[in-house]
Design an enzyme around this catalytic site. Structure first.
Site, PDB file in Angstrom:
ATOM      1  N   CYS A  11     -32.583   9.869  -1.885  1.00  0.00           N
ATOM      2  CA  CYS A  11     -32.120   8.605  -1.556  1.00  0.00           C
ATOM      3  C   CYS A  11     -31.047   8.882  -0.349  1.00  0.00           C
ATOM      4  O   CYS A  11     -30.733   9.877   0.406  1.00  0.00           O
ATOM      5  CB  CYS A  11     -31.646   7.682  -2.642  1.00  0.00           C
ATOM      6  SG  CYS A  11     -30.009   8.576  -3.544  1.00  0.00           S
ATOM      7  N   CYS A  16     -26.720   6.843  -6.472  1.00  0.00           N
ATOM      8  CA  CYS A  16     -27.568   6.052  -7.484  1.00  0.00           C
ATOM      9  C   CYS A  16     -28.765   6.345  -7.763  1.00  0.00           C
ATOM     10  O   CYS A  16     -29.288   6.647  -8.823  1.00  0.00           O
ATOM     11  CB  CYS A  16     -27.438   4.528  -6.619  1.00  0.00           C
ATOM     12  SG  CYS A  16     -25.872   4.089  -6.334  1.00  0.00           S
ATOM     13  N   SER A  18     -31.356   8.433  -6.369  1.00  0.00           N
ATOM     14  CA  SER A  18     -31.741   9.869  -6.870  1.00  0.00           C
ATOM     15  C   SER A  18     -31.479  10.538  -7.977  1.00  0.00           C
ATOM     16  O   SER A  18     -32.389  11.273  -8.799  1.00  0.00           O
ATOM     17  CB  SER A  18     -31.951  10.862  -5.508  1.00  0.00           C
ATOM     18  OG  SER A  18     -30.587  10.849  -5.062  1.00  0.00           O
TER      19      SER A  18
HETATM   20  P1  4NP Z   1     -28.096   5.623  -3.079  1.00  0.00           P
HETATM   21  O1  4NP Z   1     -27.245   4.399  -2.917  1.00  0.00           O
HETATM   22  O2  4NP Z   1     -28.733   6.094  -1.857  1.00  0.00           O
HETATM   23  O3  4NP Z   1     -28.906   5.270  -4.094  1.00  0.00           O
HETATM   24  O4  4NP Z   1     -27.354   6.762  -3.698  1.00  0.00           O
HETATM   25  C1  4NP Z   1     -26.189   4.459  -2.015  1.00  0.00           C
HETATM   26  C2  4NP Z   1     -24.779   4.913  -2.312  1.00  0.00           C
HETATM   27  C3  4NP Z   1     -23.889   4.782  -1.313  1.00  0.00           C
HETATM   28  C4  4NP Z   1     -24.159   4.324  -0.092  1.00  0.00           C
HETATM   29  C5  4NP Z   1     -25.374   3.619  -0.080  1.00  0.00           C
HETATM   30  C6  4NP Z   1     -26.315   3.554  -0.961  1.00  0.00           C
HETATM   31  N1  4NP Z   1     -23.027   3.977   0.880  1.00  0.00           N
HETATM   32  O5  4NP Z   1     -23.090   3.490   1.833  1.00  0.00           O
HETATM   33  O6  4NP Z   1     -21.945   4.572   0.606  1.00  0.00           O
END
Ligand code: 4NP
Length: 161
Positions: A11, A16, A18
């Site tokens: 991800c 979150c 992955s």
């Molecule tokens: P993930 O979610 O890609 O499912 O781990 C996110 C975690 C952090 C961020 C964006 C999405 N961020 O912008 O910090």
């Protein structure tokens, strides 16, 4: 023994979606007694959260459903991953495009959308829950759980006796 089948869930932040897939799929693989035959990891396309554990909103939903994933630590996808992993599974279209940009032509066929393996949902992407509310995390879990079950059936049918 023959080489393990290896799966990398990808991800954006690796805190979150992955790691949820990593934890859910790991649990299914252990339940099936296949941990000697299937290798699992997860990674993010971005470096924001390297070394951090999963988002507590993700671990809370997982825990309610019987999945422990607090031991996981975020890392960034690297070039070597394309040599190591058989299945490189993107959560959304942006992750998919970023992986395609990184991969050599001969490795691009390893990259797939994770939700190709769900038989219960028509969505193609696991939506980024990071800036949304608690419902988003429940929905991520439902999508990931379904696709993980489909992925395990696919691997059993195509790679294991
Ligand atoms: P993930 O979610 O890609 O499912 O781990 C996110 C975690 C952090 C961020 C964006 C999405 N961020 O912008 O910090």
């Amino acid at each position: 023994m023959s080489k393990k089948v290896s799966v990398l869930f990808v991800c954006l932040g690796n805190i979150c979606r992955s790691p949820t897939a990593h934890g859910v799929f790991r649990n299914l693989v252990i339940e099936a007694g296949l941990e000697d035959q299937i290798e699992i990891d997860s990674a993010g396309t971005a470096a924001y959260h390297i070394g951090k554990g999963p988002d507590t909103r993700s671990t809370a939903v997982a825990k309610e459903r019987g999945i422990e994933m607090a031991d996981l630590r975020a890392r960034k996808v690297d070039f070597g991953d394309f040599y190591v992993y058989d299945y490189i599974l993107a959560m959304d279209d942006e992750n998919f495009a970023n992986l395609e940009d990184l991969a050599l032509p001969e490795h691009k066929s390893k990259i797939q959308m994770f939700l190709e393996f769900t038989q219960d949902f028509s969505e193609s992407e696991v939506p980024d829950p990071y800036y949304g509310g608690a419902k988003g995390f429940d929905h991520v879990f439902d999508l990931v759980d379904s696709a993980s079950r489909g992925l395990l059936e696919h691997i059993k049918a195509n790679h294991l006796n």
